[in-house]
Design an enzyme around this catalytic site. Structure first.
Site, PDB file in Angstrom:
ATOM      1  N   PHE A 180       2.692  -4.029  -2.738  1.00  0.00           N
ATOM      2  CA  PHE A 180       3.124  -2.786  -2.100  1.00  0.00           C
ATOM      3  C   PHE A 180       2.195  -2.561  -0.921  1.00  0.00           C
ATOM      4  O   PHE A 180       0.978  -2.462  -1.079  1.00  0.00           O
ATOM      5  CB  PHE A 180       3.062  -1.571  -3.020  1.00  0.00           C
ATOM      6  CG  PHE A 180       3.675  -0.347  -2.363  1.00  0.00           C
ATOM      7  CD1 PHE A 180       2.952   0.396  -1.420  1.00  0.00           C
ATOM      8  CD2 PHE A 180       4.957   0.042  -2.641  1.00  0.00           C
ATOM      9  CE1 PHE A 180       3.527   1.487  -0.791  1.00  0.00           C
ATOM     10  CE2 PHE A 180       5.537   1.149  -2.017  1.00  0.00           C
ATOM     11  CZ  PHE A 180       4.821   1.870  -1.098  1.00  0.00           C
ATOM     12  N   ASP A 286      -5.636  -5.461   1.795  1.00  0.00           N
ATOM     13  CA  ASP A 286      -5.118  -4.089   1.768  1.00  0.00           C
ATOM     14  C   ASP A 286      -5.861  -3.301   0.687  1.00  0.00           C
ATOM     15  O   ASP A 286      -5.551  -3.426  -0.494  1.00  0.00           O
ATOM     16  CB  ASP A 286      -3.607  -4.116   1.497  1.00  0.00           C
ATOM     17  CG  ASP A 286      -3.016  -2.714   1.437  1.00  0.00           C
ATOM     18  OD1 ASP A 286      -1.770  -2.591   1.455  1.00  0.00           O
ATOM     19  OD2 ASP A 286      -3.778  -1.735   1.368  1.00  0.00           O
ATOM     20  N   LYS A 317      -5.853   6.682   1.609  1.00  0.00           N
ATOM     21  CA  LYS A 317      -6.004   7.413   0.336  1.00  0.00           C
ATOM     22  C   LYS A 317      -7.378   8.075   0.164  1.00  0.00           C
ATOM     23  O   LYS A 317      -7.682   9.041   0.829  1.00  0.00           O
ATOM     24  CB  LYS A 317      -5.657   6.476  -0.822  1.00  0.00           C
ATOM     25  CG  LYS A 317      -4.130   6.210  -0.909  1.00  0.00           C
ATOM     26  CD  LYS A 317      -3.748   5.427  -2.118  1.00  0.00           C
ATOM     27  CE  LYS A 317      -2.292   5.035  -2.077  1.00  0.00           C
ATOM     28  NZ  LYS A 317      -1.382   6.035  -2.650  1.00  0.00           N
ATOM     29  N   THR A 341      -0.298   8.658  19.401  1.00  0.00           N
ATOM     30  CA  THR A 341      -0.808   9.889  20.041  1.00  0.00           C
ATOM     31  C   THR A 341      -2.164  10.291  19.487  1.00  0.00           C
ATOM     32  O   THR A 341      -3.092  10.564  20.226  1.00  0.00           O
ATOM     33  CB  THR A 341       0.181  11.055  19.789  1.00  0.00           C
ATOM     34  OG1 THR A 341       1.459  10.667  20.264  1.00  0.00           O
ATOM     35  CG2 THR A 341      -0.291  12.324  20.495  1.00  0.00           C
TER      36      THR A 341
HETATM   37  C1  LIG Z   1      -1.880  -0.868  -1.555  1.00  0.00           C
HETATM   38  C2  LIG Z   1      -1.138   0.128  -0.705  1.00  0.00           C
HETATM   39  N1  LIG Z   1      -0.927  -0.147   0.613  1.00  0.00           N
HETATM   40  C3  LIG Z   1      -0.265   0.737   1.410  1.00  0.00           C
HETATM   41  C4  LIG Z   1       0.232   1.917   0.908  1.00  0.00           C
HETATM   42  C5  LIG Z   1       0.953   2.857   1.842  1.00  0.00           C
HETATM   43  O1  LIG Z   1       0.186   4.007   2.051  1.00  0.00           O
HETATM   44  P1  LIG Z   1       0.935   5.364   2.453  1.00  0.00           P
HETATM   45  O2  LIG Z   1       1.796   5.029   3.634  1.00  0.00           O
HETATM   46  O3  LIG Z   1       1.716   5.802   1.241  1.00  0.00           O
HETATM   47  O4  LIG Z   1      -0.204   6.294   2.797  1.00  0.00           O
HETATM   48  C6  LIG Z   1       0.021   2.253  -0.439  1.00  0.00           C
HETATM   49  C7  LIG Z   1       0.568   3.555  -0.938  1.00  0.00           C
HETATM   50  N2  LIG Z   1       0.669   3.712  -2.331  1.00  0.00           N
HETATM   51  C8  LIG Z   1       1.761   4.321  -2.847  1.00  0.00           C
HETATM   52  C9  LIG Z   1       1.839   4.717  -4.125  1.00  0.00           C
HETATM   53  S1  LIG Z   1       3.357   5.342  -4.508  1.00  0.00           S
HETATM   54  C10 LIG Z   1       3.903   5.103  -2.965  1.00  0.00           C
HETATM   55  C11 LIG Z   1       5.292   5.386  -2.568  1.00  0.00           C
HETATM   56  O5  LIG Z   1       5.530   5.385  -1.332  1.00  0.00           O
HETATM   57  O6  LIG Z   1       6.124   5.562  -3.483  1.00  0.00           O
HETATM   58  C12 LIG Z   1       2.933   4.575  -2.151  1.00  0.00           C
HETATM   59  C13 LIG Z   1      -0.666   1.343  -1.267  1.00  0.00           C
HETATM   60  O7  LIG Z   1      -0.884   1.601  -2.579  1.00  0.00           O
END
Ligand SMILES: Cc1ncc(COP(=O)(O)O)c(CNc2csc(C(=O)O)c2)c1O
Length: 459
Positions: A180, A286, A317, A341
């Protein structure tokens, strides 16, 4: 002050939560919301909801709260004159940064820069950090393929406006099954964990390597797991060899956090780093979910003890800010090639500095390791006693997980725990993940274990 125990006045979600979410749903899709929170009454490891319930929070806003709610250090930093100016005047950091921006970066993100990476690109969220990291990697790849020339041909200029190669090149980022990396178009093309995230959205035809599926307990399945990792590395190397002429980078999480908390050995990651170096492919780590202490190290990939650092490390996070660390070679040849921006936010950089200082001042990495050992040490015998309901106890630091036999049972367990005053979340198909604050202590684990066992006895 934190309560000693969860407070439960109603079911979770309670009637006020349900009413507030109903109002919210008139304005935006609130179907994923679990309950309405009251952040003015949340404190430390406990989250308050709209009905006055206080739950021990082992989910922490999808693993993004480091010091607990309303930490005094964050409160203090949030009222400084520097913060007031930052709150009142949001700069476009790429064009008119505050004169103090270099100092702010130095005191915050750069104070924990991964070994070997002395540059930082500041972004907006985890997906944005990965999107812009991919762009940096791909621009570096194309610049190298042009022999280091920063001049574009007329054909490249003409074709890019039609989204056609060579101007819009067919260049790939390889990720792993179960990964992810976000939900924007580029990051979503590397996300491989749930169909519902990807359906209907166009994606790049980029390669997907196998991620090891380890068996637990590790000490019992050492040979099988080594074989599984060797199989995955072999297939990964074969894929890199096949895609080499258009592969800009490989991206991987230290723990596949949405894919069901899938771990691999430090050896696996060292071997992956060797392979990327052998084929001159960039390695992107990541750390959006694993970064900032939960593993017991500030960066989880520190445990791999790589002799050559990754080329890019992305974060978000728990840092309360997003971006990626990189080396100077990954700066694009032309300015403003990677840009937006705001390019981050001084408000969140001040919070990041406070978090980093607090992690140090309160020895929170030691606490994470000690509390994590205690948690795992108690989960293992529970998984033996209740082997029909839970298994595969695993984790690094307090970044832990257990599996249930089915998705339904996992969902039921999470819901029952919430109504016992423990806020948790699932990941993957049948995993329950622990994503507590770095401030979690043994007393909180005891509160969890008592309630966890009473729930298991109900099933
Ligand atoms: C390893 C890793 N890389 C990138 C991301 C994306 O971060 P955000 O864009 O959500 O801030 C995440 C975000 N985690 C996440 C948990 S639930 C979720 C969702 O969109 O359902 C997203 C991550 O765990």
């Amino acid at each position: 002050v934190e309560p000693d125990l969860p407070v439960l006045n109603t079911d979770v979600p309670g009637p006020l939560s349900i009413a507030r979410l109903k109002d919210l749903d008139k304005l935006q899709d609130a179907r994923a919301a679990i309950f309405a929170a009251d952040y003015s009454k949340s404190i430390g490891n406990y989250i308050a909801d709209a009905d006055g319930n206080m739950l021990l929070d082992l989910y922490a806003q999808i693993s993004s709260i480091p010091l607990g709610y309303n930490h005094p250090a964050i409160f203090k930093a949030s009222q400084s004159p520097e913060m007031l100016t930052a709150l009142a005047n949001r700069p476009s950091l790429g064009v008119m940064p505050p004169a103090s921006w270099a100092d702010t970066l130095q005191r915050s993100f750069m104070s924990v820069a991964p070994k070997g990476l002395d540059q930082i690109f500041t972004a907006m969220c985890g997906s944005c950090a990965n999107e812009t990291a991919y762009k940096a990697a791909i621009m570096y790849f194309c610049h190298k393929r042009r022999g280091g020339s920063s001049d574009f041909s007329d054909l490249e200029v003409e074709t890019c406006m039609r989204n056609q190669p060579p101007g819009s090149p067919d260049v790939a980022i390889m990720s792993f099954a179960g990964a992810f990396h976000g939900r924007m178009f580029g990051s979503l093309s590397t996300t491989r964990s749930k169909p519902i995230h990807k359906l209907d959205i166009p994606a790049y035809n980029w390669p997907c390597a196998p991620f090891p599926q380890l068996r637990y307990p590790l000490e019992k399945y050492e040979a099988e797991n080594q074989e599984e990792e060797a199989r995955c590395l072999e297939q990964t190397e074969a894929l890199i060899r096949k895609w080499k002429d258009k592969l800009a980078a490989v991206v991987i999480e230290p723990v596949q956090s949405e894919g069901g908390d899938r771990h691999a050995s430090n050896h696996f990651f060292r071997e992956l780093r060797r392979i990327t170096k052998d084929y001159d492919v960039l390695m992107i780590v990541d750390e959006v979910q694993t970064g900032v202490g939960a593993s017991g190290k500030f960066w989880a990939h520190e445990m791999w003890d790589l002799d050559t650092p990754p080329d890019i490390v992305t974060f978000s996070k728990k840092m309360q800010a997003a971006g990626f660390y990189h080396s100077a070679k990954l700066r694009a040849a032309h300015p403003m090639r990677n840009f937006n921006t705001w390019l981050g936010d001084p408000v969140r950089a001040i919070h990041a500095q406070t978090i980093i200082e607090t992690i140090h001042n309160e020895n929170l990495l030691d606490r994470v390791n000690e509390t994590g050992r205690y948690l795992l040490g108690h989960l293992r015998p529970l998984s033996v006693r209740y082997h029909r309901l839970i298994g595969n106890v695993r984790g690094i630091g307090t970044f832990a997980a257990i599996d249930c036999p089915t998705t339904e049972l996992r969902n039921e367990l999470v819901s029952l725990l919430r109504n016992e005053g423990i806020n948790m979340g699932g990941s993957g198909e049948r995993t329950i993940r622990f994503r507590p604050m770095l401030t979690l202590e043994k007393k909180h684990v005891n509160v969890f274990l008592t309630r966890f066992e009473s729930v298991l006895n109900k099933l």
